[in-house]
Write an enzyme that holds these catalytic residues in place. Structure first.
Site, PDB file in Angstrom:
ATOM      1  N   HIS A 139       9.157  -3.444   3.480  1.00 41.17           N
ATOM      2  CA  HIS A 139       8.749  -3.668   2.087  1.00 41.17           C
ATOM      3  C   HIS A 139       9.970  -4.017   1.220  1.00 41.17           C
ATOM      4  O   HIS A 139       9.918  -4.912   0.376  1.00 41.17           O
ATOM      5  CB  HIS A 139       8.116  -2.406   1.500  1.00 41.17           C
ATOM      6  CG  HIS A 139       6.854  -1.961   2.178  1.00 41.17           C
ATOM      7  ND1 HIS A 139       6.776  -0.786   2.892  1.00 41.17           N
ATOM      8  CD2 HIS A 139       5.623  -2.513   2.233  1.00 41.17           C
ATOM      9  CE1 HIS A 139       5.538  -0.642   3.351  1.00 41.17           C
ATOM     10  NE2 HIS A 139       4.820  -1.677   2.974  1.00 41.17           N
TER      11      HIS A 139
ATOM     12  N   VAL B 231      10.869  -6.934   9.661  1.00 43.63           N
ATOM     13  CA  VAL B 231      12.017  -6.028   9.784  1.00 43.63           C
ATOM     14  C   VAL B 231      11.672  -4.999  10.866  1.00 43.63           C
ATOM     15  O   VAL B 231      10.564  -4.450  10.879  1.00 43.63           O
ATOM     16  CB  VAL B 231      12.320  -5.330   8.446  1.00 43.63           C
ATOM     17  CG1 VAL B 231      13.462  -4.328   8.596  1.00 43.63           C
ATOM     18  CG2 VAL B 231      12.672  -6.377   7.391  1.00 43.63           C
TER      19      VAL B 231
ATOM     20  N   MET C  50       0.838  -1.207   0.000  1.00 44.22           N
ATOM     21  CA  MET C  50       0.000   0.000   0.000  1.00 44.22           C
ATOM     22  C   MET C  50       0.872   1.255   0.000  1.00 44.22           C
ATOM     23  O   MET C  50       0.402   2.347   0.328  1.00 44.22           O
ATOM     24  CB  MET C  50      -0.934  -0.004   1.212  1.00 44.22           C
ATOM     25  CG  MET C  50      -1.874  -1.213   1.200  1.00 44.22           C
ATOM     26  SD  MET C  50      -3.433  -0.921   2.042  1.00 44.22           S
ATOM     27  CE  MET C  50      -2.869  -0.593   3.702  1.00 44.22           C
TER      28      MET C  50
ATOM     29  N   MET D 183       8.671  -2.307  11.744  1.00 43.26           N
ATOM     30  CA  MET D 183       8.448  -1.223  10.777  1.00 43.26           C
ATOM     31  C   MET D 183       7.044  -1.319  10.224  1.00 43.26           C
ATOM     32  O   MET D 183       6.533  -2.410   9.951  1.00 43.26           O
ATOM     33  CB  MET D 183       9.459  -1.303   9.651  1.00 43.26           C
ATOM     34  CG  MET D 183      10.827  -0.923  10.117  1.00 43.26           C
ATOM     35  SD  MET D 183      11.946  -0.709   8.722  1.00 43.26           S
ATOM     36  CE  MET D 183      13.447  -0.356   9.619  1.00 43.26           C
ATOM     37  N   SER D 184       6.406  -0.163  10.076  1.00 43.73           N
ATOM     38  CA  SER D 184       5.039  -0.108   9.556  1.00 43.73           C
ATOM     39  C   SER D 184       4.795   1.291   9.027  1.00 43.73           C
ATOM     40  O   SER D 184       5.278   2.268   9.604  1.00 43.73           O
ATOM     41  CB  SER D 184       4.043  -0.405  10.692  1.00 43.73           C
ATOM     42  OG  SER D 184       2.746   0.008  10.323  1.00 43.73           O
ATOM     43  N   SER D 185       4.049   1.371   7.928  1.00 44.56           N
ATOM     44  CA  SER D 185       3.719   2.697   7.403  1.00 44.56           C
ATOM     45  C   SER D 185       2.966   3.497   8.455  1.00 44.56           C
ATOM     46  O   SER D 185       3.079   4.722   8.519  1.00 44.56           O
ATOM     47  CB  SER D 185       2.860   2.559   6.147  1.00 44.56           C
ATOM     48  OG  SER D 185       3.489   1.694   5.228  1.00 44.56           O
ATOM     49  N   ARG D 186       2.190   2.826   9.287  1.00 45.18           N
ATOM     50  CA  ARG D 186       1.375   3.525  10.301  1.00 45.18           C
ATOM     51  C   ARG D 186       2.222   4.086  11.453  1.00 45.18           C
ATOM     52  O   ARG D 186       1.710   4.892  12.230  1.00 45.18           O
ATOM     53  CB  ARG D 186       0.296   2.585  10.857  1.00 45.18           C
ATOM     54  CG  ARG D 186      -0.819   2.316   9.866  1.00 45.18           C
ATOM     55  CD  ARG D 186      -2.030   1.661  10.514  1.00 45.18           C
ATOM     56  NE  ARG D 186      -3.190   1.684   9.643  1.00 45.18           N
ATOM     57  CZ  ARG D 186      -3.560   0.683   8.827  1.00 45.18           C
ATOM     58  NH1 ARG D 186      -2.851  -0.417   8.769  1.00 45.18           N
ATOM     59  NH2 ARG D 186      -4.632   0.804   8.072  1.00 45.18           N
TER      60      ARG D 186
ATOM     61  N   LEU E 111       6.636   3.241   1.500  1.00 45.53           N
ATOM     62  CA  LEU E 111       7.538   2.085   1.618  1.00 45.53           C
ATOM     63  C   LEU E 111       8.636   2.304   2.650  1.00 45.53           C
ATOM     64  O   LEU E 111       9.140   3.408   2.831  1.00 45.53           O
ATOM     65  CB  LEU E 111       8.168   1.790   0.252  1.00 45.53           C
ATOM     66  CG  LEU E 111       7.159   1.480  -0.862  1.00 45.53           C
ATOM     67  CD1 LEU E 111       7.906   1.202  -2.176  1.00 45.53           C
ATOM     68  CD2 LEU E 111       6.247   0.308  -0.502  1.00 45.53           C
ATOM     69  N   HIS E 112       8.984   1.213   3.334  1.00 45.18           N
ATOM     70  CA  HIS E 112      10.063   1.228   4.322  1.00 45.18           C
ATOM     71  C   HIS E 112      10.904  -0.043   4.120  1.00 45.18           C
ATOM     72  O   HIS E 112      10.640  -0.818   3.186  1.00 45.18           O
ATOM     73  CB  HIS E 112       9.489   1.328   5.742  1.00 45.18           C
ATOM     74  CG  HIS E 112       8.413   0.330   6.027  1.00 45.18           C
ATOM     75  ND1 HIS E 112       8.644  -1.033   6.070  1.00 45.18           N
ATOM     76  CD2 HIS E 112       7.070   0.480   6.251  1.00 45.18           C
ATOM     77  CE1 HIS E 112       7.526  -1.667   6.332  1.00 45.18           C
ATOM     78  NE2 HIS E 112       6.534  -0.774   6.435  1.00 45.18           N
TER      79      HIS E 112
HETATM   80  P1  AMP Z   1       1.469  -2.920   3.489  1.00 47.99           P
HETATM   81  O1  AMP Z   1       2.015  -1.879   2.570  1.00 47.99           O
HETATM   82  O2  AMP Z   1       1.431  -2.508   4.912  1.00 47.99           O
HETATM   83  O3  AMP Z   1       0.160  -3.511   3.001  1.00 47.99           O
HETATM   84  O4  AMP Z   1       2.506  -4.118   3.456  1.00 47.99           O
HETATM   85  C1  AMP Z   1       2.869  -4.741   2.254  1.00 47.99           C
HETATM   86  C2  AMP Z   1       3.637  -5.996   2.561  1.00 47.99           C
HETATM   87  O5  AMP Z   1       4.803  -5.682   3.316  1.00 47.99           O
HETATM   88  C3  AMP Z   1       2.827  -6.988   3.426  1.00 47.99           C
HETATM   89  O6  AMP Z   1       3.062  -8.311   2.972  1.00 47.99           O
HETATM   90  C4  AMP Z   1       3.386  -6.761   4.793  1.00 47.99           C
HETATM   91  O7  AMP Z   1       3.275  -7.891   5.649  1.00 47.99           O
HETATM   92  C5  AMP Z   1       4.844  -6.465   4.484  1.00 47.99           C
HETATM   93  N1  AMP Z   1       5.460  -5.739   5.593  1.00 47.99           N
HETATM   94  C6  AMP Z   1       4.975  -4.635   6.213  1.00 47.99           C
HETATM   95  N2  AMP Z   1       5.772  -4.277   7.234  1.00 47.99           N
HETATM   96  C7  AMP Z   1       6.781  -5.191   7.263  1.00 47.99           C
HETATM   97  C8  AMP Z   1       7.926  -5.374   8.102  1.00 47.99           C
HETATM   98  N3  AMP Z   1       8.203  -4.550   9.110  1.00 47.99           N
HETATM   99  N4  AMP Z   1       8.745  -6.412   7.842  1.00 47.99           N
HETATM  100  C9  AMP Z   1       8.466  -7.272   6.819  1.00 47.99           C
HETATM  101  N5  AMP Z   1       7.411  -7.148   5.999  1.00 47.99           N
HETATM  102  C10 AMP Z   1       6.579  -6.119   6.221  1.00 47.99           C
END
Ligand code: AMP
Length: 281
Positions: A34, A173, A27, A181-184, A30-31
């Protein structure tokens, strides 16, 4: 790096690519989490595609669709740096045109934990992922353990619907202080950010107890609750100690066991998990 903005262009572009084709659905915002998926996809495949689509169908009516972080320019620079071949950037009304009315509902495994807290969330996830699989036709797709229940929901969908996509799951990660790590995470104030490592601290305690031989799920659950309660800004929504495959809660730890939790810090809802034992997800 080729940018593709429409479903029609994507559907025809995938026909000409050199295979195997690896897809990393995201979504955006990116970090490094991703990018770890992208790197693995690069190692495994001749062509790598990343989709960036903030999927309205997986957000509830009171959730953060309108404020979800968006940073397309930086995302594209990061993907270019990784040598990504294709980026798919569809618009919501191309994925869900007027009259769209077919949904993918995964059963039990989607109904609990995040599914209880966020009704229709996994219906949105399973539907968009199956649409992406049909549009992009990847040989492999890459997901993060960070969203462990999502992994199980998609795995079940692939199996139950005989989808011919190989799924790869990569470890979470983390920031140096352990926060996943999370976009949120961008929503967190400075003070909230300082409180947020409490999630992983509590999960580490669960891992330590398991290493020390504790097998009673209630003891581990209680220890996690206690650690979260030491952080006044953190409000525990749930802690689950369950079979990774079925997400059925366990009384006695068997390996592997998924320990997952959701915690609210201010207005931000964070999730994290670890797997106890040697088997991963
Ligand atoms: P999102 O953009 O949050 O929908 O995440 C896209 C993909 O990246 C999903 O498969 C998530 O599980 C993965 N993802 C998100 N955060 C992490 C993280 N910290 N470490 C590894 N994968 C992640």
């Amino acid at each position: 790096m080729r940018l593709i903005h429409t479903v029609a262009e994507m559907a025809s572009a995938q026909k000409g690519v050199i295979r195997p084709l690896g897809l990393v659905p995201t979504m955006g915002a990116l970090h490094q989490g991703h990018l770890s998926l992208v790197r693995r996809a690069k190692e495994d495949n001749a062509t790598v595609e990343v989709s960036i689509f903030v999927n309205p169908a997986q957000f509830g009516p009171r959730e953060d669709l309108s404020t979800y972080p968006r940073n397309q320019e930086q995302d594209l620079a990061l993907l270019e740096e990784q040598g990504v071949d294709l980026v798919f950037l569809p618009q919501p009304d191309d994925i869900y045109p007027a009259g769209f009315d077919t949904w993918v509902n995964v059963g039990r495994v989607a109904s609990r934990l995040e599914g209880e807290a966020r009704p229709d969330h996994f219906r949105g996830v399973a539907t968009v992922v199956s649409k992406l699989f049909n549009i992009v036709r990847p040989d492999r797709a890459y997901f993060g353990q960070k969203d462990a229940q999502q992994v199980q929901v998609i795995r079940k969908m692939i199996s139950d619907l005989n989808l011919s996509v190989e799924m790869a799951v990569l470890p979470t990660v983390r920031e140096p202080d352990g926060l996943a790590m999370s976009s949120r995470n961008a929503y967190l104030s400075l003070q909230e950010r300082q409180a947020a490592p409490v999630l992983y601290r509590s999960l580490r305690r669960a891992q330590d107890m398991h290493t020390d031989g504790v097998r009673q799920a209630s003891a581990i659950r209680e220890a996690i609750q206690n650690i979260i309660s030491t952080e006044p800004m953190a409000h525990l929504e749930y802690v689950s100690i369950a079979s990774p495959e079925t997400l059925d809660e366990m009384d006695t730890i068997q390996e592997p066991t998924l320990v997952s939790l959701a915690v609210r810090i201010g207005k931000t809802r964070l999730i994290d998990n670890v797997v106890l034992g040697n088997g991963g997800l």
